[in-house]
Design a protein around this motif. Structure first.
Motif, PDB file in Angstrom:
ATOM      1  N   LEU A   1      14.761  19.627  56.458  1.00 33.82           N
ATOM      2  CA  LEU A   1      13.984  19.969  57.643  1.00 33.82           C
ATOM      3  C   LEU A   1      14.641  19.369  58.878  1.00 33.82           C
ATOM      4  O   LEU A   1      14.919  18.173  58.927  1.00 33.82           O
ATOM      5  N   SER A   2      14.900  20.227  59.835  1.00 34.05           N
ATOM      6  CA  SER A   2      15.436  19.754  61.105  1.00 34.05           C
ATOM      7  C   SER A   2      14.616  20.416  62.193  1.00 34.05           C
ATOM      8  O   SER A   2      15.052  21.346  62.860  1.00 34.05           O
ATOM      9  N   VAL A   3      13.382  19.961  62.308  1.00 32.70           N
ATOM     10  CA  VAL A   3      12.383  20.696  63.075  1.00 32.70           C
ATOM     11  C   VAL A   3      11.876  19.897  64.264  1.00 32.70           C
ATOM     12  O   VAL A   3      10.751  20.091  64.713  1.00 32.70           O
ATOM     13  N   GLY A   4      12.711  19.011  64.748  1.00 37.00           N
ATOM     14  CA  GLY A   4      12.326  18.332  65.979  1.00 37.00           C
ATOM     15  C   GLY A   4      12.297  16.835  65.819  1.00 37.00           C
ATOM     16  O   GLY A   4      12.115  16.303  64.723  1.00 37.00           O
ATOM     17  N   LEU A   5      12.534  16.181  66.926  1.00 43.03           N
ATOM     18  CA  LEU A   5      12.555  14.722  66.968  1.00 43.03           C
ATOM     19  C   LEU A   5      11.453  14.261  67.909  1.00 43.03           C
ATOM     20  O   LEU A   5      11.164  14.911  68.907  1.00 43.03           O
ATOM     21  N   LEU A   6      10.836  13.162  67.544  1.00 45.39           N
ATOM     22  CA  LEU A   6       9.740  12.633  68.346  1.00 45.39           C
ATOM     23  C   LEU A   6      10.075  11.200  68.748  1.00 45.39           C
ATOM     24  O   LEU A   6      10.351  10.367  67.892  1.00 45.39           O
ATOM     25  N   PRO A   7      10.052  10.905  70.051  1.00 46.11           N
ATOM     26  CA  PRO A   7      10.248   9.508  70.466  1.00 46.11           C
ATOM     27  C   PRO A   7       9.256   8.588  69.748  1.00 46.11           C
ATOM     28  O   PRO A   7       8.098   8.950  69.568  1.00 46.11           O
ATOM     29  N   GLU A   8       9.723   7.438  69.333  1.00 49.36           N
ATOM     30  CA  GLU A   8       8.876   6.507  68.570  1.00 49.36           C
ATOM     31  C   GLU A   8       8.162   5.556  69.516  1.00 49.36           C
ATOM     32  O   GLU A   8       8.643   4.448  69.775  1.00 49.36           O
ATOM     33  N   ASN A   9       7.040   5.994  70.027  1.00 44.99           N
ATOM     34  CA  ASN A   9       6.392   5.227  71.090  1.00 44.99           C
ATOM     35  C   ASN A   9       5.130   4.500  70.669  1.00 44.99           C
ATOM     36  O   ASN A   9       4.290   4.196  71.517  1.00 44.99           O
TER      37      ASN A   9
END
Lengths: 481, 420
Positions: free
Chosen positions: B252-260
């Motif tokens: 799965l390469s469906v998006g990255l989310l900043p780890e906040n």
């Protein structure tokens, strides 16, 4: 010769095993999965029901009420998180309020304490600010609660084990033969002889029952699909919110979980395949739309996983507990669908009592009903935590970022009695991989710990036993490791 | 409790570049806290080349690129702690962290730089139906298993999503002997860089199916196959377009989310579009003295820009430590409209900003032969033609301070795409 063989290490089987370990009995649990809690017990609403909705006079009603009463003591003894947060059944503006009243009346008839119909909208919204604007009244049940079904099952099994019960995993029962006053139970690994058998085989309890009794049972797997939302959404409701069943079906519950997530579900669809724990596009859509009937503004985009569980629904619509007429010494715990999790302590108490009486078993004076759970450093003060890390530095290393799980906890989960053998086994015990990244970061590190502490090659590490291996071998080398 | 001038959370490319630039701006009391057991962050598992073309004018691998910055940190003797997890940051900049040697400890920082990077969106976040067997990996997890651990996670692979890591992993798995059958992308365009599509898919004959998604995953224990279907303009699968693929692995390469999560606990205001902090031109968040840079601020495609942005954050943090918070009274908002999804920063103070301010942004769809335009109030001051713009490629405009200062009554800066 065993005194008792229990088939199935779900919450029902493990509860019976633990209750039986109060007696001097040689007990064996046979489980077809690689771990306890791998079937129906692992995928359900994780609710301890108050007990107002079962039909008066049924076993479901009796055992739900008793199980709810017992849950506080059991979870204290077993060091399992449980919280009586209370539940609402909400009545919407187009619903028939008589149905809510009927539910209340039934609850009173069932002997459920503290029930109250609240029609004061302001009070309702004060108690539960995110109730849908369509809610006009609600049945409040303060004795309802939430629990971790994995930890309850695991704790019961561990406690049974330390009190002398044997467990064998990856052994599916293929046949049961009546012998002279006893039974021969055959699995892929061999034949076991036993004076009594307990059938706690979940969706397969009909097949097990039908091996010994002419009075056939028929269990249908009723699929329920769920969505689990991140901790950020966990506070969206404070109670478990049900909607009144109406022409659109039973409705989707919205509930915080004991670990601070938000749970939406389940659907209810009968399926032919008892292994069909797959989610479906239609099911997930239903969960994500119907959840809004009773609760507004659910942040459904915070979903971190979805799953499906199978309820063991018997045609007679009630639990089937005890000996069939034509199979003395064979005890059913069949048709254990909702409120099965709530009822588990009571089913264990009831069946263990019957079996002990039949076998004239003596009390086990060495029985110790207390179990210490896996230490959760998050519950310690800064000083206590530092003391712990000084003693065991593994508690200073975070492996699972999302759920803040330390190496120390994971090692404990792997090395304790009936310890975890797979990634899912670790996940169910300490929540590593249960969080918002779903194991993306921690799974290679948990695999390393499983490899080290179970002393097996990496190719033998599985997600959940069987053929669920995670890697096939070394990269750029031959397939053998 | 110990005091520290500057605590940098994260020792990846952003944290390293921020540390170096803060040091070079005169700050000596710096501590980098890194959760992994070495510096360099995600670059350590990115063993392909193509890093550093802008910064060093040469093609480096990820570890080589990281090494350039690690050396600079070591040369300056900047302090760092490895295998150290930051557990909490308070609004008054008390950082709680933990490791094996020091236990749980707290630091009171004058300034904090958030450089925690991002994480991958998991399967669960997409509500992909089907079973949950082994063999479903996020592309980055598979990358770690192969490149760091040395294990082969699959033989026959289907990839969902055409983010850069997925594209890189299509090539990587192929080079390791796996068969990558198809890459399915739900959007009508790829989420990755054009060069990665060419070098990682086209060169290996791997088909990319745009406007397609996974509608089923089969296999009770290990993945046995998937079903892919075409989607309509509402991204709903079109019945009758289903195609089955047998495979043992799904990436799965469906998006990255900043780890906040830490930023949230500190009370940092986030931008719902980027899921990163809202920052001003100095990359300072809603909390005085807390800065953000790199993928925790917004997800980048090129590490070169991460380093550049992080250096700016480091410089401004140093300025904050030496001069204190400068009251901004003339900050103006930067608005993202007409195809521009967001901007970083979201406010600029012409009186306080650097000689030029780089505004980075992404577009919301593919634009051909269109213009990036910048307006000060109603006056258009930049109008730059681009042959192609796509959501997978970050864009930027550079605003000179003197232009901003020269504009009388500046109320807002607007970045928009104007189609020809």
């Amino acid at each position: 010769m065993y005194d008792v063989i229990i088939i199935g290490a779900g919450v029902t089987g493990c509860s019976i095993a633990r209750e039986l370990s109060r007696y001097k009995l040689k007990t064996l649990v046979l489980e077809k999965g690689e771990d306890v809690c791998t079937g129906t017990s692992k995928a359900n609403s994780a609710i301890v029901h108050a007990g107002y909705d079962a039909v008066p006079g049924t076993l479901k009603t009796k055992l739900n009420r008793r199980g709810n009463e017992m849950m506080g003591g059991v979870t204290d003894d077993l060091d399992v998180p449980f919280s009586r947060i209370g539940s609402f059944v909400v009545c919407l503006k187009n619903d028939d309020p008589k149905k809510l009243q009927a539910l209340y009346d039934r609850g009173v008839a069932n002997g459920i304490k503290g029930l109250e119909i609240i029609t004061d909208i302001n009070r309702l919204h004060e108690m539960e600010p995110n109730l849908s604007d369509d809610v006009v009244s609600a049945l409040y049940a303060p004795t309802a609660g939430i629990i971790c079904p994995f930890l309850l099952t695991i704790a019961m099994a561990e406690n049974a084990y330390t009190n002398g019960v044997e467990f064998r995993f990856d052994e599916e029962v293929s046949s049961i033969a009546k012998e002279n006053g006893s039974y021969a139970v055959t699995t892929g690994a061999g034949v076991y002889h036993t004076r009594t058998v307990v059938n706690a085989a979940g969706v397969y309890a009909d097949a097990i029952h039908n091996m010994v009794s002419a009075k056939k049972l028929h269990i249908t797997a009723r699929k329920g699909e769920y969505c689990l939302l991140d901790h950020t959404a966990g506070g969206h409701v404070k109670h478990t919110i049900f909607v009144l069943p109406n022409e659109f079906g039973k409705g989707i519950l919205v509930s915080p979980t004991i670990h601070g997530n938000l749970l939406l579900g389940p659907t209810a669809v009968d399926v032919d395949d008892k292994e069909a724990t797959n989610t479906t596009g239609a099911g997930l859509t239903e969960v994500n739309t119907k959840c809004f009937r009773g609760v507004k503004n659910i942040p459904t985009r915070e979903v971190i996983t979805s799953f499906a569980g199978l309820r063991a629904h018997e045609d007679g619509d009630d639990f089937i507990i005890g000996e069939p007429e034509d199979a003395a010494g064979f005890f059913d715990a069949a048709g254990i669908e909702s409120p099965g999790l709530t009822s588990a302590p009571a089913i264990g108490e009831m069946l263990a009592g019957e079996i002990a009486a039949k076998l004239r078993a003596e009390k086990n004076e060495n029985f110790n009903g207390k179990r210490r759970g896996i230490l959760d450093p998050k519950k310690l003060t800064l000083e206590e935590r530092n003391e712990l890390i000084r003693k065991n530095p593994a508690y200073g290393t975070i492996i699972c970022r999302c759920e803040s799980v330390t190496e120390g906890e994971i090692i404990d989960a792997i090395t304790r009695p009936l310890g975890a053998k797979s990634l899912d086994g670790v996940k169910r015990r300490v929540r590593a991989g249960m969080g918002r990244c779903q194991g993306g970061f921690c799974s290679p590190r948990v695999m390393d710990l499983l490899k080290k502490y179970r002393n097996v090659p990496m190719t033998d590490i599985t997600k959940s036993g069987g053929k669920s291996q995670i890697v096939f071998g070394y990269s750029k080398k031959s397939e053998e490791v | 409790m110990k005091n520290c001038d500057l605590v940098i959370i994260g020792g990846g490319p952003a944290g390293l570049a921020a540390a170096v630039s803060a040091y070079d701006a005169g700050i000596r009391d710096i501590l980098i806290l890194e959760r992994d057991n070495c510096l360099g962050g995600i670059l350590n598992q990115c063993i392909h080349n193509g890093f550093g073309l802008h910064t060093f004018k040469e093609e480096l691998t990820g570890p080589e690129y990281a090494d350039r910055f690690i050396r600079q940190v070591l040369e300056r003797k900047i302090e760092y702690r490895l295998s150290t997890m930051v557990m909490d940051i308070t609004p008054d900049k008390v950082v709680t962290a933990m490791n094996r040697e020091d236990g749980m400890f707290q630091l009171r920082a004058k300034a904090v730089i958030l450089a925690m990077g991002c994480r991958e969106r998991p399967r669960g976040a997409l509500n992909i139906p089907g079973f949950r067997p082994a063999g479903i990996f996020s592309a980055g997890t598979a990358q770690r298993l192969i490149n760091i651990e040395g294990y082969m996670p699959g033989r026959e692979v289907v990839i969902l999503g055409s983010g850069d890591i997925g594209l890189i992993m299509a090539r990587r798995m192929t080079l390791e002997g796996a068969k990558v059958k198809v890459v399915a992308e739900i959007m009508p365009y790829s989420g990755g860089l054009k060069r990665n599509i060419v070098q990682c898919l086209d060169d290996f004959g791997i088909p990319l199916k745009l406007s397609h998604t996974l509608v089923d995953i089969r296999g009770k224990e290990r993945v046995e196959g998937v079903t892919i279907a075409q989607v309509d303009e509402h991204m709903k699968p079109i019945p009758g377009t289903e195609e089955d693929y047998s495979c043992d692995t799904v990436l799965l390469s469906v998006g990255l989310l900043p780890e906040n999560e830490l930023s949230k606990s500190a009370g940092v205001a986030l931008n719902p579009v980027t899921r990163g902090a809202l920052v001003n031109d100095r990359l300072e968040t809603s909390i005085d003295g807390v800065f953000a840079c790199g993928n925790v601020l917004h997800v980048h495609d090129l590490v070169d820009y991460v380093s550049e942005e992080a250096a700016s954050a480091g410089r401004h943090a140093a300025e904050y430590i030496t001069r204190g918070e400068q009251k901004s009274e003339t900050a103006v908002p930067v608005k993202a409209v007409d195809g521009v999804r967001y901007t970083v920063p979201t406010t600029i103070d012409p009186a306080l900003c650097d000689d030029s301010v780089t505004v980075r942004f992404r577009v919301g769809k593919v634009f051909k032969d269109s213009y990036i335009s910048v307006y000060l109030n109603d006056e258009r001051i930049q109008h730059r033609r681009k042959q192609i713009m796509a959501p997978g490629e970050m864009e930027q405009v550079i605003l000179p301070k003197k232009t901003l200062l020269a504009k009388d009554g500046l109320k807002e800066i607007t970045v928009r795409i104007e189609e020809a």
